[in-house]
Scaffold this motif. Structure first.
Motif, PDB file in Angstrom:
ATOM      1  N   SER A  26      -2.790   7.127   7.813  1.00 14.60           N
ATOM      2  CA  SER A  26      -3.869   7.736   8.604  1.00 14.60           C
ATOM      3  C   SER A  26      -4.920   8.417   7.722  1.00 14.60           C
ATOM      4  CB  SER A  26      -3.292   8.729   9.619  1.00 14.60           C
ATOM      5  OG  SER A  26      -2.985   9.966   8.998  1.00 14.60           O
ATOM      6  N   TYR A  27      -4.618   8.617   6.450  1.00 16.08           N
ATOM      7  CA  TYR A  27      -5.601   9.190   5.519  1.00 16.08           C
ATOM      8  C   TYR A  27      -6.588   8.133   5.015  1.00 16.08           C
ATOM      9  CZ  TYR A  27      -2.196  13.051   5.332  1.00 16.08           C
ATOM     10  OH  TYR A  27      -1.333  14.063   5.640  1.00 16.08           O
ATOM     11  N   GLY A  28      -6.364   6.890   5.451  1.00 16.66           N
ATOM     12  CA  GLY A  28      -7.362   5.867   5.173  1.00 16.66           C
ATOM     13  C   GLY A  28      -7.323   5.216   3.806  1.00 16.66           C
ATOM     14  N   PRO A  29      -6.126   4.918   3.249  1.00 16.15           N
ATOM     15  CA  PRO A  29      -6.110   4.139   2.010  1.00 16.15           C
ATOM     16  C   PRO A  29      -6.684   2.753   2.287  1.00 16.15           C
ATOM     17  CG  PRO A  29      -3.911   4.208   2.971  1.00 16.15           C
ATOM     18  CD  PRO A  29      -4.761   5.161   3.772  1.00 16.15           C
ATOM     19  N   ASP A  30      -7.300   2.136   1.285  1.00 13.54           N
ATOM     20  CA  ASP A  30      -7.800   0.773   1.449  1.00 13.54           C
ATOM     21  C   ASP A  30      -6.686  -0.240   1.249  1.00 13.54           C
ATOM     22  OD1 ASP A  30     -10.901   1.042   1.626  1.00 13.54           O
ATOM     23  OD2 ASP A  30     -10.273   2.465   0.098  1.00 13.54           O
ATOM     24  N   LEU A  31      -5.581   0.217   0.643  1.00 15.16           N
ATOM     25  CA  LEU A  31      -4.484  -0.677   0.298  1.00 15.16           C
ATOM     26  C   LEU A  31      -3.243   0.172   0.076  1.00 15.16           C
ATOM     27  CD1 LEU A  31      -3.767  -3.608  -0.521  1.00 15.16           C
ATOM     28  CD2 LEU A  31      -4.444  -3.037  -2.845  1.00 15.16           C
ATOM     29  N   VAL A  32      -2.098  -0.315   0.530  1.00 21.04           N
ATOM     30  CA  VAL A  32      -0.831   0.393   0.335  1.00 21.04           C
ATOM     31  C   VAL A  32       0.123  -0.527  -0.424  1.00 21.04           C
ATOM     32  CG1 VAL A  32       1.198   1.350   1.498  1.00 21.04           C
ATOM     33  CG2 VAL A  32      -1.087   1.807   2.416  1.00 21.04           C
ATOM     34  N   VAL A  33       0.666  -0.047  -1.528  1.00 21.02           N
ATOM     35  CA  VAL A  33       1.653  -0.818  -2.299  1.00 21.02           C
ATOM     36  C   VAL A  33       2.985  -0.109  -2.149  1.00 21.02           C
ATOM     37  CG1 VAL A  33       2.306  -1.661  -4.572  1.00 21.02           C
ATOM     38  CG2 VAL A  33      -0.112  -1.521  -3.935  1.00 21.02           C
ATOM     39  N   VAL A  34       4.001  -0.826  -1.692  1.00 24.82           N
ATOM     40  CA  VAL A  34       5.235  -0.148  -1.327  1.00 24.82           C
ATOM     41  C   VAL A  34       6.466  -0.828  -1.922  1.00 24.82           C
ATOM     42  CG1 VAL A  34       5.598  -1.385   0.855  1.00 24.82           C
ATOM     43  CG2 VAL A  34       6.404   0.953   0.634  1.00 24.82           C
ATOM     44  N   ARG A  35       7.372  -0.005  -2.430  1.00 25.85           N
ATOM     45  CA  ARG A  35       8.689  -0.485  -2.857  1.00 25.85           C
ATOM     46  C   ARG A  35       9.753   0.366  -2.182  1.00 25.85           C
ATOM     47  NH1 ARG A  35      10.647  -1.554  -8.978  1.00 25.85           N
ATOM     48  NH2 ARG A  35       9.344  -3.365  -8.528  1.00 25.85           N
ATOM     49  N   HIS A  36      10.839  -0.297  -1.771  1.00 25.61           N
ATOM     50  CA  HIS A  36      11.918   0.438  -1.115  1.00 25.61           C
ATOM     51  C   HIS A  36      13.205  -0.358  -1.298  1.00 25.61           C
ATOM     52  CE1 HIS A  36      14.227   2.520   1.988  1.00 25.61           C
ATOM     53  NE2 HIS A  36      13.304   3.459   1.963  1.00 25.61           N
ATOM     54  N   ARG A  37      14.316   0.334  -1.314  1.00 23.92           N
ATOM     55  CA  ARG A  37      15.592  -0.349  -1.562  1.00 23.92           C
ATOM     56  C   ARG A  37      16.071  -1.173  -0.370  1.00 23.92           C
ATOM     57  NH1 ARG A  37      16.369   4.967  -1.948  1.00 23.92           N
ATOM     58  NH2 ARG A  37      16.548   4.854  -4.184  1.00 23.92           N
ATOM     59  N   GLU A  38      15.448  -1.006   0.759  1.00 30.96           N
ATOM     60  CA  GLU A  38      15.913  -1.670   1.989  1.00 30.96           C
ATOM     61  C   GLU A  38      15.250  -3.037   2.165  1.00 30.96           C
ATOM     62  OE1 GLU A  38      15.401   0.852   5.489  1.00 30.96           O
ATOM     63  OE2 GLU A  38      14.862  -0.950   6.597  1.00 30.96           O
ATOM     64  N   PRO A  39      16.041  -4.120   2.211  1.00 36.05           N
ATOM     65  CA  PRO A  39      15.450  -5.439   2.459  1.00 36.05           C
ATOM     66  C   PRO A  39      14.714  -5.416   3.797  1.00 36.05           C
ATOM     67  CG  PRO A  39      17.779  -5.634   1.852  1.00 36.05           C
ATOM     68  CD  PRO A  39      17.513  -4.180   2.094  1.00 36.05           C
ATOM     69  N   GLY A  40      13.514  -5.958   3.825  1.00 39.44           N
ATOM     70  CA  GLY A  40      12.739  -5.967   5.054  1.00 39.44           C
ATOM     71  C   GLY A  40      11.835  -4.757   5.218  1.00 39.44           C
ATOM     72  N   PHE A  41      11.929  -3.803   4.287  1.00 38.54           N
ATOM     73  CA  PHE A  41      11.126  -2.588   4.436  1.00 38.54           C
ATOM     74  C   PHE A  41       9.629  -2.889   4.386  1.00 38.54           C
ATOM     75  CE2 PHE A  41       8.918   1.238   3.211  1.00 38.54           C
ATOM     76  CZ  PHE A  41       9.435   2.140   4.133  1.00 38.54           C
ATOM     77  N   ALA A  42       9.237  -3.818   3.539  1.00 36.07           N
ATOM     78  CA  ALA A  42       7.807  -4.110   3.392  1.00 36.07           C
ATOM     79  C   ALA A  42       7.221  -4.628   4.700  1.00 36.07           C
ATOM     80  CB  ALA A  42       7.595  -5.122   2.266  1.00 36.07           C
ATOM     81  N   LYS A  43       8.012  -5.434   5.399  1.00 32.39           N
ATOM     82  CA  LYS A  43       7.557  -5.964   6.684  1.00 32.39           C
ATOM     83  C   LYS A  43       7.352  -4.817   7.667  1.00 32.39           C
ATOM     84  CE  LYS A  43       8.689  -9.748   9.832  1.00 32.39           C
ATOM     85  NZ  LYS A  43       9.125  -9.064  11.066  1.00 32.39           N
TER      86      LYS A  43
END
Lengths: 310, 310, 310
Positions: free
Chosen positions: C101-118
């Motif tokens: 909600s702070y308005g990033p133009d792009l979010v890059v994400v890593r997480h240990r949970e399979p399917g988290f990116a989706k």
């Protein structure tokens, strides 16, 4: 009386007058429109904000950082306490005094010690913004809370706000109460176990400013009167186990609980939430806490703009 | 002989000639005036500095970051060791080699291993600045120390500098001694327990360069001769408990202690301080350690400017 | 069919068509030339990338940050999990929703949970790039792997790729297999202990797309056929101790081991390496893993450019 000026420290919500809050809301709205039009602002180019969070933070730290970067400025962050010289035993006072000498245009500080922000403001030549000092205050949170109320109701005068949870040690409670006290005919309903009712100093300010408030132990009795229910975490560690177990149920806001009432107020929460506000509430149109968090961006952009005189 | 050039690595204070130090001081002064006039510099626009602190740091890391940002450049930080791939067992050599391939314009590195900066300079195509390699060296600290002396006395030639504390494992001691050795008639008074006197390699350089120095066990005997008292931490963990308790008192600089002397030197300290320099000293006009820290900003801005050829 | 477009989420390597990969390679090459000519790009000025690594990362996080900064944009980083509100018990979903909600133009994400990116892509209005979700996928790693192969061989069609190590839980294996499956006559040799062979879902995609692959337990039998040996870590914690000790030797690539073969393939590794690829291999011309890491910069610059529509 306008007290918001270039170079000012923001230590307590008590510093803000009604016209300060109104100015902030207006500047926040202007910035919001600019951002939503896709304008890339550049007014803070060459300015540096130093963020020093001696206590964990996501929302507040990141919203300050986004606010500064979206104005075109730069951020230098202290980093987690463990990697800094705290690990070697340095006091936060020495750290701040040193970094202040590097010439930040603005210092944003959080610390677990009540009164720390005031101390920081005395140490630093740069203007200091209190981003939370222990249980004491969190004035920028109060600004975004009131901005959210204004956006929903088109006014702050006359709103009926219930504040629920740990009202004694929740720093957003004192700052929000102080900020609301600038407006006419506001009514505050404090809802908490007796041992977590607001601190005397907070009630004293409300008495002096003739703000109407009442103390409740359960939300049920007051829910249908409210325009706003401001939920905060009930802190287990501050209560007797038997009281906690007895009271816990009364302080969990769920979808099913809210649906019992004929009239549901808008739900605010400073976040992060743990268990006191369940995710099934998110679907309700009254669930405004993510909108509230978003409003923090514009509020902080506005505050930075005004303090830096941009 | 000028040895400071665009693209150079700064691994050891031994690399600096007198004219290098003088050039740095002059550039630092120019940048200071520009910053104090409120100029927003932009000469490093588009340049990226990579800061890799494998050991905790506040002052050095933040002053490099402020220096780069105030020149208009950007910073990418390794982050605390725990979040990086070190947690998966990667060597710092592999990390540096990888990040160097991302094309930083400058790499600033700290590591607990003596000689690590030299290794980093061999690995990286980008110029590398040593921000502290174990007990070995901390050349930019020495530059800001000498810059501070120059600003106070208007010269470095002929100054009498007492260095006190753990002189054996304090990396600022070796670098400062080397840097001072470029100047004429400097006298160094090393004040430490015998087992923490300077390393042979340091004294050897001073002998070769014919710098006058003397070794003392207590500051009392030499205090009134000094222009500068450079205080560092006495490290408990490196001493026998009985020696530590016996000697401790001699290495705490307090207001009352200093007031016993007819002449008080300026007090420097690389910071962070723990107990060896009490906060009641801060009020003395001779307490220059926060000014010294501030000078680190301008020294590092100057060094970055020269190394990047801006 | 072109599926790479402005504003897209990159969750899985299955999203990429052959022409997507070719476009990315071409844009990466253009950016590489610009950077190598010393051009200071400024096309992402005013854009903000948010990097949220809920799991440790050096390479991926820093290469995304360098990529954004080298395009002239800014980065806001979540910071290590310990300092964020996770410490107070917030879910990563709430964190992402708030920061989005702070308005990033792009979010890059890593997480240990399979399917988290989706999940992250569903939560965020901003485009999301999967920088690794548990054992599931790591699509930008696959892009840089294939870019590296293209740069070495001038084509991807027809390459023979051996993938070695933990093929079951290595997220680069699935993404690389999917990306290679777009090209003609690719042959994949999976080399792993039986219990760490690729997941069914991966082999199923290769079957559907008629990619030729074979399963081996030791690299010896296939080494001389390979154009590329893609080494990954054999994960001790996922194997029976007796199997681990028996097999370990077969999965350590050393200089001496490689020299036994008449033909040595190029060696790739997603890094960080631990013990499975010894540093004495670094001198071989076939050791391309640092070049591979460097290619990550240009691949990610290209992806950011295309997703932001710059």
């Amino acid at each position: 009386m306008k007290t918001l000026y270039k170079g000012m420290d923001v230590v307590s919500a008590l510093q803000f007058s009604r016209s300060d809050v109104e100015l902030l809301i207006q500047v926040a709205e202007d910035l919001r429109r600019a951002v939503e039009r896709g304008e890339r602002l550049d007014i803070a180019r060459g300015r540096v904000m130093f963020t020093a969070f001696f206590e964990p933070s996501t929302r507040t730290r990141l919203s300050f950082q986004f606010a500064m970067v979206k104005l075109g400025g730069s951020v230098v962050d202290l980093g987690p306490e463990e990697v800094s010289s705290m690990a070697k035993g340095e006091t936060p006072e020495d750290t701040l005094r040193t970094v202040d000498s590097y010439g930040p245009d603005l210092v944003v500080v959080r610390h677990r010690e009540p009164g720390f922000a005031k101390k920081a403001a005395e140490i630093c030549k740069a203007p200091v913004i209190n981003a939370g000092d222990g249980y004491n205050e969190h004035p920028t949170q109060a600004l975004l809370d009131v901005y959210t109320i204004w956006r929903v109701f088109g006014r702050v005068d006359g709103v009926k706000v219930g504040m629920m949870g740990d009202l004694r040690y929740g720093r957003t409670i004192s700052s929000l109460s102080y900020t609301l006290s600038n407006f006419r005919d506001v009514e505050i309903y404090f809802i908490s176990p007796k041992e977590l009712s607001p601190r005397e100093e907070v009630l004293k300010v409300l008495d002096q400013r003739r703000v109407k408030y009442e103390l409740y132990e359960k939300p049920d009795d007051v829910m249908e009167k409210l325009d706003v229910l401001y939920v905060t975490r009930l802190q287990k560690e501050r209560m007797k186990p038997e009281d906690y177990e007895r009271l816990k149920g009364s302080y969990i806001i769920t979808y099913d609980y809210l649906k019992k009432f004929s009239r549901i107020p808008i739900i605010l929460h400073p976040l992060p939430r743990v268990w006191e506000l369940t995710t099934d509430v998110d679907v309700l149109p009254q669930a405004m806490y993510f909108e509230q968090a978003k409003n923090g961006l514009y509020t902080r952009m506005a505050l930075i703009k005004l303090i830096l005189g941009l």
